[in-house]
Design a protein around this motif. Sequence first.
Motif, mmCIF file in Angstrom:
data_model
loop_
_atom_site.group_PDB
_atom_site.id
_atom_site.type_symbol
_atom_site.label_atom_id
_atom_site.label_comp_id
_atom_site.label_asym_id
_atom_site.label_seq_id
_atom_site.Cartn_x
_atom_site.Cartn_y
_atom_site.Cartn_z
ATOM 1 N N SER A 112 96.984 -0.023 28.717
ATOM 2 C CA SER A 112 96.439 0.014 27.803
ATOM 3 C C SER A 112 95.450 1.417 28.390
ATOM 4 N N VAL A 113 95.689 2.637 27.355
ATOM 5 C CA VAL A 113 94.968 3.901 28.025
ATOM 6 C C VAL A 113 94.086 4.279 27.107
ATOM 7 N N LYS A 114 92.784 4.722 28.209
ATOM 8 C CA LYS A 114 91.844 5.438 27.566
ATOM 9 C C LYS A 114 91.676 6.621 27.327
ATOM 10 N N ARG A 115 91.824 6.899 26.195
ATOM 11 C CA ARG A 115 92.147 8.659 25.879
ATOM 12 C C ARG A 115 91.141 9.944 26.703
ATOM 13 N N GLU A 116 91.107 10.446 27.182
ATOM 14 C CA GLU A 116 90.916 11.292 27.853
ATOM 15 C C GLU A 116 90.646 12.841 27.633
ATOM 16 N N ASP A 117 89.522 13.262 27.449
ATOM 17 C CA ASP A 117 89.637 14.854 27.002
ATOM 18 C C ASP A 117 90.717 15.331 27.292
ATOM 19 N N LYS A 118 90.432 15.271 29.128
ATOM 20 C CA LYS A 118 90.397 16.806 30.020
ATOM 21 C C LYS A 118 91.805 15.846 30.865
ATOM 22 N N GLY A 119 92.326 14.607 30.132
ATOM 23 C CA GLY A 119 93.773 14.034 30.568
ATOM 24 C C GLY A 119 94.861 14.283 29.790
ATOM 25 N N LEU A 120 95.827 14.728 30.972
ATOM 26 C CA LEU A 120 96.837 15.296 30.551
ATOM 27 C C LEU A 120 97.742 13.968 29.218
ATOM 28 N N ILE A 121 97.806 13.585 30.750
ATOM 29 C CA ILE A 121 98.835 12.394 30.573
ATOM 30 C C ILE A 121 98.664 10.911 29.331
ATOM 31 N N SER A 122 96.907 11.242 29.662
ATOM 32 C CA SER A 122 96.595 10.185 28.035
ATOM 33 C C SER A 122 96.289 10.693 27.004
ATOM 34 N N ARG A 123 95.962 12.008 26.670
ATOM 35 C CA ARG A 123 96.437 12.601 26.042
ATOM 36 C C ARG A 123 97.360 12.545 25.056
ATOM 37 N N TYR A 124 98.487 12.985 26.283
ATOM 38 C CA TYR A 124 99.720 13.151 25.769
ATOM 39 C C TYR A 124 100.876 11.824 25.346
ATOM 40 N N LEU A 125 100.095 10.975 25.688
ATOM 41 C CA LEU A 125 100.172 9.361 24.976
ATOM 42 C C LEU A 125 100.150 8.963 23.837
ATOM 43 N N HIS A 126 98.809 9.082 23.831
ATOM 44 C CA HIS A 126 98.201 9.119 22.129
ATOM 45 C C HIS A 126 98.563 9.997 21.714
ATOM 46 N N ASP A 127 99.122 11.247 21.906
ATOM 47 C CA ASP A 127 98.896 12.007 20.502
ATOM 48 C C ASP A 127 100.760 12.306 20.622
ATOM 49 N N ASN A 128 101.551 11.942 21.263
ATOM 50 C CA ASN A 128 102.721 12.274 21.678
ATOM 51 C C ASN A 128 103.987 11.057 21.966
ATOM 52 N N ILE A 129 103.432 9.600 21.729
ATOM 53 C CA ILE A 129 104.294 9.014 22.393
ATOM 54 C C ILE A 129 104.263 8.317 20.962
ATOM 55 N N ASN A 130 105.499 8.218 20.610
ATOM 56 C CA ASN A 130 105.406 6.868 19.636
ATOM 57 C C ASN A 130 105.860 5.425 19.938
ATOM 58 N N VAL A 131 106.288 4.611 19.192
ATOM 59 C CA VAL A 131 107.518 3.431 18.972
ATOM 60 C C VAL A 131 109.395 3.999 19.266
ATOM 61 N N ASN A 132 109.834 4.306 19.566
ATOM 62 C CA ASN A 132 111.382 4.264 20.137
ATOM 63 C C ASN A 132 110.944 5.128 21.297
ATOM 64 N N ASP A 133 110.576 5.739 21.885
ATOM 65 C CA ASP A 133 110.226 7.347 22.197
ATOM 66 C C ASP A 133 109.846 6.713 23.933
ATOM 67 N N GLU A 134 110.530 7.605 25.023
ATOM 68 C CA GLU A 134 110.700 7.060 26.304
ATOM 69 C C GLU A 134 109.598 7.780 27.400
ATOM 70 N N VAL A 135 109.370 7.219 28.130
ATOM 71 C CA VAL A 135 108.387 7.263 29.304
ATOM 72 C C VAL A 135 109.305 6.779 30.709
ATOM 73 N N GLU A 136 108.555 7.325 31.619
ATOM 74 C CA GLU A 136 109.078 7.308 32.865
ATOM 75 C C GLU A 136 108.206 6.381 34.042
ATOM 76 N N ILE A 137 108.365 4.718 34.212
ATOM 77 C CA ILE A 137 107.285 4.831 35.743
ATOM 78 C C ILE A 137 107.792 4.220 36.182
ATOM 79 N N THR A 138 107.262 3.521 36.961
ATOM 80 C CA THR A 138 107.004 3.101 38.646
ATOM 81 C C THR A 138 107.230 1.310 37.701
ATOM 82 N N GLU A 139 108.018 0.841 39.009
ATOM 83 C CA GLU A 139 107.482 -1.120 39.556
ATOM 84 C C GLU A 139 105.978 -1.181 39.628
#
Length: 254
Positions: A79-106
Motif C-alpha cells: 500500500s503505497v503513499k504517493r510522494e511528489d518527490k518519490g520516483l517509484i511511488s509516483r511511477y507506481l501510482h501513475d503508470n502501473i495498472n492491472v496486468n502490468d508487471e513489477v520486479e520485487i524481492t521475497e
Amino acid sequence: MFEELKESNLFSKFKVLNKVKENDVVTSFYLASVDKKVLKKHKAGQFISIKPITEGDKSSEVRQYSLSMKPGEDFYRISVKREDKGLISRYLHDNINVNDEVEITEPLGEFILKDNNKPLVLISGGIGITPMMSMLYKAIEEGRKVKFIQAVINSNVHTFKNELRDLAKKYDNVDVEFFYSKPLDNDKLGEDYQFEGYLTKEWIEKNLSKDEEFYFCGPLGFMKMIYDALKAMGVSEHYINYEMFGPSADLSKM
C-alpha cells in the motif's frame, strides 16, 4: 545491501492482480508471481523491495514497501503513499495498472511480530499503518487481544478505515481507535473517529498499560513521543518495538 540488491538476481517478476485506491494519497497493489510459484509466507511486519527504475535521466534507489495483508495469502499486497518527490511511488501510482508487471524481492526485514501472549497494542501514524495491518491479521489468527490505534489527519487520508472497522466488528479480541487531527466538516465524531486532535503522551499514559506489548510506526516525532510515553510508564524495552521508514535511529538516544 541496497547496492547489492540492484545488481543481484533477487528480483522476480510479479503481475498486478488488482489496484485499489485507498484514499487521496494511498493506493494498494495486489501482486502475484508471473511464474505462478507458491509465494514465500512473510512474517508479519516484513517488506518487499522493488527493483530500481529509470525515468528520463533519473534513476531510483531500491525502495521498500511493507506487506499489508495477512501472512500466507496467495498474493502480496503493498500500500503505497504517493510522494511528489518519490520516483517509484509516483511511477507506481501513475503508470502501473492491472496486468502490468513489477520486479520485487521475497519478503525481508527484522521488524516482525514476536511470539507472545501479552495483550498487544499496535499504533500507527500516516503510512506507518502498513506493517501494523499484517501484524493485526497475525494476532487475530493467534487469538491475541489487540488494541489498534491509528492517527491520521481526516477521512481523506484514512487508510484501511473500513477494513479495520470490519475486523473490529467481526472479532471480539480486536479494539480499534481512530484519532483525527483535523477532521473534515462531514467527519462524524463517534462514527468516523473516536478522538479529535493528536495522539498524546497524556492519552497513552491514561489509557494504556505497562503490561502490554507495543509496536508502532509513523513519522519520527510521533514515534519519539510514543517511546517517551511508554518509558515514562515503566514499559520494558523488550516490549517496545518500532520501525523507521527512512534512516534508522535509536529513539532512546534522541
